[in-house]
Design an enzyme around this catalytic site. Structure first.
Site, PDB file in Angstrom:
ATOM      1  N   CYS A   3      51.479 101.679  65.436  1.00 38.86           N
ATOM      2  CA  CYS A   3      51.910 100.718  66.739  1.00 38.86           C
ATOM      3  C   CYS A   3      53.344 100.989  67.684  1.00 38.86           C
ATOM      4  O   CYS A   3      53.224 100.602  68.768  1.00 38.86           O
ATOM      5  CB  CYS A   3      51.922  99.761  66.144  1.00 38.86           C
ATOM      6  N   HIS A  37      60.528  94.964  69.335  1.00 31.23           N
ATOM      7  CA  HIS A  37      58.840  95.263  68.712  1.00 31.23           C
ATOM      8  C   HIS A  37      58.532  93.823  68.522  1.00 31.23           C
ATOM      9  O   HIS A  37      57.353  93.403  68.891  1.00 31.23           O
ATOM     10  CB  HIS A  37      59.362  95.698  67.410  1.00 31.23           C
ATOM     11  N   HIS A  55      50.239  91.531  70.744  1.00 34.00           N
ATOM     12  CA  HIS A  55      50.613  93.371  69.952  1.00 34.00           C
ATOM     13  C   HIS A  55      49.615  94.213  70.550  1.00 34.00           C
ATOM     14  O   HIS A  55      48.085  94.484  69.560  1.00 34.00           O
ATOM     15  CB  HIS A  55      50.952  92.773  68.497  1.00 34.00           C
TER      16      HIS A  55
END
Length: 601
Positions: free
Chosen positions: A207, A342, A382
């Site tokens: 990620c 994040h 995400h």
């Protein structure tokens, strides 16, 4: 003075001169290592129909939730896939996410691919091709002008599951499927297609991939390994395996939404996207006249090492990467206004991240001037290898609009975070973003990979605007045009020219239109030129927009000239007579009546 004394003095002079030169060389090296990096172009695809940074900003500013049900055009067995019981192997208890529903759309001929090769190529590579081309154009650089240049490519890609969907490979795909699905080829295909000869690196740190790619690109520019660099990432889920895997780990939000730093946080929600930045050293960008959208002041990458478990975040490592980035930017923590976190919406990760931000950015801040915290994931999910670069694009647009947007699904803050007197405040409502004490706006962006690799970048708004913000008075730069202005458009087919006209009209009517001379100069000098062409002619912006609208609608009214290079409208030869003064009128009159004449734009 004795001869020996004179020799000694001369020797000392030479030594002093050499030391001075060495000191200057070291200063130059140090300066290059810390030189700010300019963002000169951006392009993206994200959920909610986002096809540009402007689209992304409109989605964010409108506080849009772009989460949708699973796509029904990927061959997923949607009825069999879902099961509300998280214990059921092979199933997902979530059935929503942030998806690119237009991901199958692609023009292979434009990029020199056959239909068969395009079908065998991972849509992630196709998305990177599209966004790369748009990134160049949005920087005012014709893509074909970069052939054989030292332009680098740094692409974050974490899935290679497109080929795995095919239990039996069609014979027509043989020879294409391997390269079409290889992560290493994702960056290399961009270099091959556009003829770029700088480094080409595919990055997979999960990620954090796209933000690590941005960091590596900045380092390569400072080290002189390339003169321009594409950097970003892409994620498209060809299979539902990620949903199944994280269902077993209880890591998913049931409704597919990331409720970052919220009391309602219940897991992450997966999304898809693609985003690329075009980076250049700030000095080169100024010298080359490229638009500086924002400046990358500093960045850093590190690793969690041994934490509580392989995939668990490590708070002290997050603190260290933040401090490294601040040191590289030569800034103190209180000189940064906001952080795009994040912020995945998990009950484990969000509190750890918040504590790291409080420990680094929150301490010692002036009352009433907290660090403002937000997460794009609350809007679009995400987007994994495309998440970090999406956060960069969001914050660049936020700086340019002077607004800190709201983070959705966080009406009540997480009770697992000590918010009071922390110096950090969650953006539960949008708020103005004024410049603090005359200094530029600054923001940071964080990405933490499940791999344990962390990245943090610090952005600063551009202090010099190269693009005109309002229509200028006639000057030597923008002379009055008694004969009007010409806006040229081109494409590889008549339909492509009309599509360009539609996009140009939509852009110029959605945003304050630049002076028509600026539009003409950009279309003439900074766009790749194709065989099918049209020119909109008018004396002012209204006339030009009307001509463009008629072209977009397929009805060429007055003010539009169309043609094809290599044969004219009638398919015959096309000549250009430069002439000698007044002779041009006589030499070209008959041909002009019978054919179409194009001089070089």
């Amino acid at each position: 003075m004795t001869t020996n004394e004179e020799k000694l003095r001369d020797y000392l002079k030479r030594v002093t001169a050499d030391l001075t030169k060495a000191r200057r060389r070291l200063q130059d090296v140090e300066s290059s290592r810390t030189e700010p990096i300019a963002i000169v172009g951006m392009a993206c695809r994200y959920p909610g129909g986002v096809a540009s940074p402007e689209d992304l900003w409109r989605l964010i500013a409108a506080e849009t939730d772009a989460i949708t049900p699973f796509p029904d055009d990927r061959g997923w067995d949607l009825e069999e896939l879902y099961d509300a019981d998280p214990e059921r192997a092979g199933h997902s208890y979530a059935r929503h996410g942030g998806f690119l529903h237009e991901a199958a759309d692609f023009d292979p001929e434009f990029f020199g691919l056959s239909p068969r090769e395009a079908l065998a190529t991972d849509p992630q590579q196709r998305l990177l091709l599209e966004t790369a081309y748009e990134t160049f154009e949005r920087a005012g650089i014709a893509a074909d002008s970069l052939r054989d240049s030292r332009t680098g490519v740094f692409a974050g890609v974490m899935y290679n599951d497109y080929a795995s969907r095919m239990h039996t490979m069609p014979e027509s795909f043989e020879g294409y499927l391997g390269s079409g699905s290889a992560g290493s080829v994702a960056s290399g295909r961009l270099s091959y297609t556009f003829g770029l000869e700088g480094p080409a690196v595919s990055v997979d740190t999960a990620c954090s991939s796209s933000l690590v790619a941005v960091h590596l690109a900045a380092q390569a520019l400072r080290n002189g390994e390339c003169s321009l660099a594409l950097a970003g990432g892409v994620t498209l889920m060809a299979t539902p395996n990620t949903f199944i895997e994280f269902s077993r780990q209880r890591g998913l939000s049931e409704d597919g939404r990331c409720k970052a730093f919220s009391a309602d946080a219940d897991g992450t929600g997966w999304g898809e996207g693609a985003g690329l930045l075009l980076l250049e050293t700030l000095s080169d960008a100024r010298r080359n006249g490229h638009p500086v959208l924002a400046v990358l002041r500093g960045s850093a990458v590190n690793q969690d090492g041994t934490s509580s478990q392989l995939t668990a975040p490590n708070g002290p490592s997050q603190e260290r990467v933040i401090r490294q980035a601040l040191a590289g930017a030569k800034l103190s923590a209180d000189e940064v206004d906001a952080v795009e976190a994040h912020g995945t919406g998990t009950t484990l990760g969000d509190p750890i991240e918040a504590r790291a931000l409080i420990a680094t950015y929150g301490k010692g801040r002036t009352d009433g001037e907290p660090l403002w915290l937000g997460s794009l994931k609350s809007n679009i999910g995400h987007t994994q290898a495309a998440a970090g670069v999406g956060g960069v694009i969001k914050m660049v647009m936020a700086m340019r609009h002077g607004i800190l947007p709201r983070t959705l699904h966080a009406d009540e803050r997480s009770p697992h975070i000590e918010w009071d007197r922390s110096g950090v405040e969650l953006l539960r409502t949008a708020r103005p973003w004024p410049q603090a004490d005359g200094r530029p706006r600054r923001a940071a962006v964080s990405s933490f990979g499940i791999s344990g690799t962390n990245a943090h970048v610090i952005l600063e708004e551009a202090t010099e605007e190269l693009e005109p913000t309002e229509e200028p008075e006639p000057t030597s730069e923008h002379p009055a045009a008694p004969g009007g202005y010409a806006w040229p458009l081109s494409g590889r087919s008549p339909e492509a020219v009309r599509d360009q006209a539609r996009r140009l009209h939509a852009h110029l009517t959605a945003e304050p239109a630049p002076h028509p001379a600026e539009v003409a100069r950009t279309l003439t000098r900074h766009r790749e030129v194709f065989a099918h062409r049209a020119v909109a002619i008018g004396s002012d912006t209204d006339e030009l927009l009307a001509a463009v609208a008629s072209l977009a609608g397929g009805v060429s009214l007055g003010g539009v000239v169309e043609g094809v290079v290599g044969g004219g409208l009638g398919g015959g030869p096309v000549f250009v007579f430069p002439g000698q003064g007044s002779q041009w009128v006589g030499m070209g009159a008959e041909l002009l009546d019978e054919s179409v004449v194009f001089a070089e734009w």
